[in-house]
Motif scaffolding. Sequence first.
Motif, PDB file in Angstrom:
ATOM      1  N   HIS A 160       8.692  22.312 -24.232  1.00  0.00           N
ATOM      2  CA  HIS A 160       9.333  23.189 -23.250  1.00  0.00           C
ATOM      3  C   HIS A 160      10.380  24.084 -23.878  1.00  0.00           C
ATOM      4  N   GLY A 161      10.814  23.779 -25.079  1.00  0.00           N
ATOM      5  CA  GLY A 161      11.820  24.579 -25.769  1.00  0.00           C
ATOM      6  C   GLY A 161      13.227  24.120 -25.438  1.00  0.00           C
ATOM      7  N   LYS A 162      14.176  24.682 -26.171  1.00  0.00           N
ATOM      8  CA  LYS A 162      15.571  24.303 -25.986  1.00  0.00           C
ATOM      9  C   LYS A 162      16.369  25.372 -25.261  1.00  0.00           C
ATOM     10  N   GLY A 163      15.736  26.489 -24.958  1.00  0.00           N
ATOM     11  CA  GLY A 163      16.411  27.531 -24.200  1.00  0.00           C
ATOM     12  C   GLY A 163      17.159  28.536 -25.044  1.00  0.00           C
ATOM     13  N   TYR A 164      17.023  28.487 -26.361  1.00  0.00           N
ATOM     14  CA  TYR A 164      17.755  29.415 -27.218  1.00  0.00           C
ATOM     15  C   TYR A 164      17.337  30.871 -26.991  1.00  0.00           C
ATOM     16  N   GLY A 165      16.125  31.081 -26.522  1.00  0.00           N
ATOM     17  CA  GLY A 165      15.638  32.446 -26.299  1.00  0.00           C
ATOM     18  C   GLY A 165      15.908  32.957 -24.898  1.00  0.00           C
ATOM     19  N   SER A 166      16.467  32.140 -24.032  1.00  0.00           N
ATOM     20  CA  SER A 166      16.701  32.565 -22.644  1.00  0.00           C
ATOM     21  C   SER A 166      18.109  33.127 -22.476  1.00  0.00           C
ATOM     22  N   ALA A 167      18.323  33.797 -21.360  1.00  0.00           N
ATOM     23  CA  ALA A 167      19.640  34.361 -21.060  1.00  0.00           C
ATOM     24  C   ALA A 167      20.653  33.224 -20.947  1.00  0.00           C
ATOM     25  N   GLY A 168      21.783  33.386 -21.580  1.00  0.00           N
ATOM     26  CA  GLY A 168      22.810  32.355 -21.540  1.00  0.00           C
ATOM     27  C   GLY A 168      22.541  31.199 -22.476  1.00  0.00           C
ATOM     28  N   LYS A 169      21.448  31.273 -23.228  1.00  0.00           N
ATOM     29  CA  LYS A 169      21.080  30.221 -24.181  1.00  0.00           C
ATOM     30  C   LYS A 169      20.965  28.838 -23.536  1.00  0.00           C
ATOM     31  N   LEU A 170      20.631  28.801 -22.258  1.00  0.00           N
ATOM     32  CA  LEU A 170      20.445  27.539 -21.545  1.00  0.00           C
ATOM     33  C   LEU A 170      18.966  27.325 -21.266  1.00  0.00           C
ATOM     34  N   PRO A 171      18.496  26.083 -21.331  1.00  0.00           N
ATOM     35  CA  PRO A 171      17.074  25.826 -21.086  1.00  0.00           C
ATOM     36  C   PRO A 171      16.709  26.044 -19.617  1.00  0.00           C
ATOM     37  N   VAL A 172      15.649  26.765 -19.389  1.00  0.00           N
ATOM     38  CA  VAL A 172      15.144  26.985 -18.031  1.00  0.00           C
ATOM     39  C   VAL A 172      14.022  26.003 -17.744  1.00  0.00           C
ATOM     40  N   LEU A 173      13.066  25.934 -18.671  1.00  0.00           N
ATOM     41  CA  LEU A 173      11.877  25.100 -18.440  1.00  0.00           C
ATOM     42  C   LEU A 173      12.150  23.612 -18.607  1.00  0.00           C
ATOM     43  N   LYS A 174      13.142  23.249 -19.386  1.00  0.00           N
ATOM     44  CA  LYS A 174      13.405  21.837 -19.653  1.00  0.00           C
ATOM     45  C   LYS A 174      13.661  21.074 -18.356  1.00  0.00           C
ATOM     46  N   GLY A 175      14.540  21.582 -17.518  1.00  0.00           N
ATOM     47  CA  GLY A 175      14.830  20.931 -16.241  1.00  0.00           C
ATOM     48  C   GLY A 175      13.645  20.941 -15.304  1.00  0.00           C
ATOM     49  N   ARG A 176      12.908  22.039 -15.321  1.00  0.00           N
ATOM     50  CA  ARG A 176      11.721  22.134 -14.461  1.00  0.00           C
ATOM     51  C   ARG A 176      10.652  21.145 -14.895  1.00  0.00           C
ATOM     52  N   VAL A 177      10.409  21.065 -16.192  1.00  0.00           N
ATOM     53  CA  VAL A 177       9.405  20.117 -16.708  1.00  0.00           C
ATOM     54  C   VAL A 177       9.821  18.688 -16.360  1.00  0.00           C
ATOM     55  N   ASN A 178      11.082  18.375 -16.511  1.00  0.00           N
ATOM     56  CA  ASN A 178      11.614  17.056 -16.139  1.00  0.00           C
ATOM     57  C   ASN A 178      11.299  16.763 -14.668  1.00  0.00           C
ATOM     58  N   SER A 179      11.569  17.710 -13.816  1.00  0.00           N
ATOM     59  CA  SER A 179      11.338  17.552 -12.382  1.00  0.00           C
ATOM     60  C   SER A 179       9.846  17.433 -12.059  1.00  0.00           C
ATOM     61  N   TRP A 180       9.056  18.332 -12.622  1.00  0.00           N
ATOM     62  CA  TRP A 180       7.619  18.341 -12.336  1.00  0.00           C
ATOM     63  C   TRP A 180       6.942  17.058 -12.795  1.00  0.00           C
ATOM     64  N   LEU A 181       7.287  16.579 -13.981  1.00  0.00           N
ATOM     65  CA  LEU A 181       6.652  15.365 -14.493  1.00  0.00           C
ATOM     66  C   LEU A 181       6.981  14.154 -13.624  1.00  0.00           C
ATOM     67  N   GLN A 182       8.199  14.082 -13.107  1.00  0.00           N
ATOM     68  CA  GLN A 182       8.580  12.954 -12.248  1.00  0.00           C
ATOM     69  C   GLN A 182       7.817  12.979 -10.926  1.00  0.00           C
ATOM     70  N   GLN A 183       7.350  14.137 -10.514  1.00  0.00           N
ATOM     71  CA  GLN A 183       6.611  14.259  -9.252  1.00  0.00           C
ATOM     72  C   GLN A 183       5.140  13.871  -9.378  1.00  0.00           C
ATOM     73  N   LYS A 184       4.627  13.788 -10.598  1.00  0.00           N
ATOM     74  CA  LYS A 184       3.207  13.523 -10.803  1.00  0.00           C
ATOM     75  C   LYS A 184       2.945  12.029 -10.910  1.00  0.00           C
ATOM     76  N   ASP A 185       2.088  11.503 -10.045  1.00  0.00           N
ATOM     77  CA  ASP A 185       1.767  10.074 -10.039  1.00  0.00           C
ATOM     78  C   ASP A 185       1.072   9.612 -11.316  1.00  0.00           C
ATOM     79  N   GLU A 186       0.319  10.508 -11.958  1.00  0.00           N
ATOM     80  CA  GLU A 186      -0.393  10.100 -13.166  1.00  0.00           C
ATOM     81  C   GLU A 186       0.533   9.950 -14.370  1.00  0.00           C
TER      82      GLU A 186
END
Length: 176
Positions: free
Chosen positions: A126-152
């Motif tokens: 998902h990356g560390k967010g170094y390329g995003s605005a503010g150098k904060l991860p965008v996808l990291k939190g989303r991936v964390n959330s999405w994976l917890q929602q998946k039963d598999e």
Amino acid sequence: MAKNKKSPNEFHEAMAGARPLKQDRITPHSTPRKPIPEQKYRDEREVMDALLSDDYAPDEIESGDELLFKRPGIQNHVMRKLRRGQYVIEAELDLHRRTVDEARELLATFLYQAQQQGRRCIRVIHGKGYGSAGKLPVLKGRVNSWLQQKDEVLAFCSAIQRDGGTGAVYVLLKKK
């Protein structure tokens, strides 16, 4: 005027030395291809998209924060091996430079296909967010959330340094 009547035996006599012709063409009766169940695929994609919601947010995550999640019943030694990177990575998805919508769709499809193919341990970068605005991860939190929602998904954790560190996660999937 009398018509020439031939006996049935004359035909057989005339054909006595005949041989069948060799055919060098493809037989006209080939097996038709199976139809592609496009509506089924659209329905499955719609369900997958609906299962991964952006409304579910466990916590804010910083760039260096380690991700760690396990379902009840997952043994500690399994998590220890996962955190040490001791399982074979059978598939990998790189989400670098993807939008949130692209990443959500790619992750849903990837998880579904990985489970259908019998994959047990996968890596999602998902990356560390170094390329995003503010150098904060965008996808990291989303991936964390999405994976917890998946039963598999049985468990996941940040990868070891050589496999991406806190910019990637190992994911343990249920058997098909």
